[in-house]
Design a protein around this motif. Sequence first.
Motif, PDB file in Angstrom:
ATOM      1  N   GLY A 103       0.789  -1.225   0.000  1.00 17.88           N
ATOM      2  CA  GLY A 103       0.000   0.000   0.000  1.00 17.88           C
ATOM      3  C   GLY A 103       0.821   1.276   0.000  1.00 17.88           C
ATOM      4  O   GLY A 103       0.287   2.363  -0.235  1.00 17.88           O
ATOM      5  N   ALA A 104       2.101   1.172   0.243  1.00 12.89           N
ATOM      6  CA  ALA A 104       2.973   2.348   0.274  1.00 12.89           C
ATOM      7  C   ALA A 104       3.462   2.700  -1.127  1.00 12.89           C
ATOM      8  O   ALA A 104       3.359   1.907  -2.069  1.00 12.89           O
ATOM      9  CB  ALA A 104       4.163   2.101   1.199  1.00 12.89           C
TER      10      ALA A 104
ATOM     11  N   ASN B  30       0.610  -2.498 -14.990  1.00  7.06           N
ATOM     12  CA  ASN B  30       0.531  -2.773 -13.554  1.00  7.06           C
ATOM     13  C   ASN B  30       0.562  -1.515 -12.685  1.00  7.06           C
ATOM     14  O   ASN B  30       0.957  -1.579 -11.524  1.00  7.06           O
ATOM     15  CB  ASN B  30       1.663  -3.717 -13.116  1.00  7.06           C
ATOM     16  N   GLY B  31       0.157  -0.383 -13.228  1.00  2.25           N
ATOM     17  CA  GLY B  31       0.058   0.849 -12.449  1.00  2.25           C
ATOM     18  C   GLY B  31       1.356   1.613 -12.275  1.00  2.25           C
ATOM     19  O   GLY B  31       1.417   2.597 -11.534  1.00  2.25           O
ATOM     20  N   PHE B  32       2.418   1.189 -12.944  1.00  3.36           N
ATOM     21  CA  PHE B  32       3.705   1.886 -12.853  1.00  3.36           C
ATOM     22  C   PHE B  32       3.772   3.057 -13.825  1.00  3.36           C
ATOM     23  O   PHE B  32       3.148   3.036 -14.882  1.00  3.36           O
ATOM     24  CB  PHE B  32       4.858   0.924 -13.147  1.00  3.36           C
ATOM     25  N   GLU B  33       4.547   4.056 -13.457  1.00  2.00           N
ATOM     26  CA  GLU B  33       4.836   5.155 -14.356  1.00  2.00           C
ATOM     27  C   GLU B  33       6.242   5.672 -14.076  1.00  2.00           C
ATOM     28  O   GLU B  33       6.827   5.385 -13.024  1.00  2.00           O
ATOM     29  CB  GLU B  33       3.815   6.286 -14.241  1.00  2.00           C
TER      30      GLU B  33
ATOM     31  N   SER C 211       0.764   2.776  -4.951  1.00  2.00           N
ATOM     32  CA  SER C 211       0.393   1.845  -3.898  1.00  2.00           C
ATOM     33  C   SER C 211       0.933   0.451  -4.231  1.00  2.00           C
ATOM     34  O   SER C 211       0.478  -0.173  -5.189  1.00  2.00           O
ATOM     35  CB  SER C 211      -1.135   1.802  -3.744  1.00  2.00           C
ATOM     36  N   ALA C 212       1.874  -0.013  -3.437  1.00  2.00           N
ATOM     37  CA  ALA C 212       2.520  -1.298  -3.714  1.00  2.00           C
ATOM     38  C   ALA C 212       1.591  -2.465  -3.427  1.00  2.00           C
ATOM     39  O   ALA C 212       0.796  -2.441  -2.471  1.00  2.00           O
ATOM     40  CB  ALA C 212       3.787  -1.434  -2.874  1.00  2.00           C
TER      41      ALA C 212
ATOM     42  N   ILE D 178       8.122  -6.440  -0.876  1.00  3.06           N
ATOM     43  CA  ILE D 178       6.894  -5.849  -0.338  1.00  3.06           C
ATOM     44  C   ILE D 178       6.586  -6.516   0.996  1.00  3.06           C
ATOM     45  O   ILE D 178       6.448  -7.753   1.060  1.00  3.06           O
ATOM     46  CB  ILE D 178       5.708  -6.033  -1.293  1.00  3.06           C
ATOM     47  N   ASN D 179       6.488  -5.720   2.030  1.00  2.00           N
ATOM     48  CA  ASN D 179       6.177  -6.246   3.360  1.00  2.00           C
ATOM     49  C   ASN D 179       4.676  -6.184   3.619  1.00  2.00           C
ATOM     50  O   ASN D 179       4.043  -5.182   3.335  1.00  2.00           O
ATOM     51  CB  ASN D 179       6.911  -5.418   4.421  1.00  2.00           C
TER      52      ASN D 179
END
Lengths: 114, 113
Positions: free
Chosen positions: B16-17, B61-64, B80-81, B111-112
């Motif tokens: 989420g970070a 996948n939401g990356f930019e 948001s990870a 990712i935690n």
Amino acid sequence: EAGVAQSPRYKIIEKRQSVAFWCNPISGHATLYWYQQILGQGPKLLIQFQNNGVVDDSQLPKDRFSAERLKGVDSTLKIQPAKLEDSAVYLCASSLTAGANVLTFGAGSRLTVL
Amino acid sequence: AQSVTQLGSHVSVSEGALVLLRCNYSSSVPPYLFWYVQYPNQGLQLLLKYTSAATLVKGINGFEAEFKKSETSFHLTKPSAHMSDAAEYFCAVSDQGAQKLVFGQGTRLTINP
């Protein structure tokens, strides 16, 4: 469309032995690349083919590595004799043209030299 | 000669970070820039690319990523990870003749929960 096929996926050999990797690119892709990816590093280009001709092999250790793409389709990368430092993943990629902005990679062939 | 430097070989964020993976390039000619992702035991998959059009590039996948010429940077972000984002990420550069890609050393994203 089928992806870039590579075999074998894994290979373990003793130093000074030889090994060969095979790559079948996406149908119609004129440009084929072989990259070496050592653990913890980014991929490094070994050789680039345009159809059956070599475009760039400046980083290929030619004393032990060879590659061919005789009919301009599939390709073979050979190492003879292998050294410990050749342990790596060998990635094949292809593109429709010589433009690197449309590379598609195979899953790679992992070589371990003991 | 062209080169890429990825700052941080390992980045860890909470689910989420914000994800921020840094990439700086060196090129004597206008570059093309790329981000690739590599999941375990798989080949590299293209996330996004900059080829001298819009400086803010959206990928899968939401990356930019944003091309900043003044800073010679092409950092990758995701607001948001997600757990599925855990992988190795590679930044790469080519010249606009685009004959070959030069890769950075990679950043492993964890990712935690």
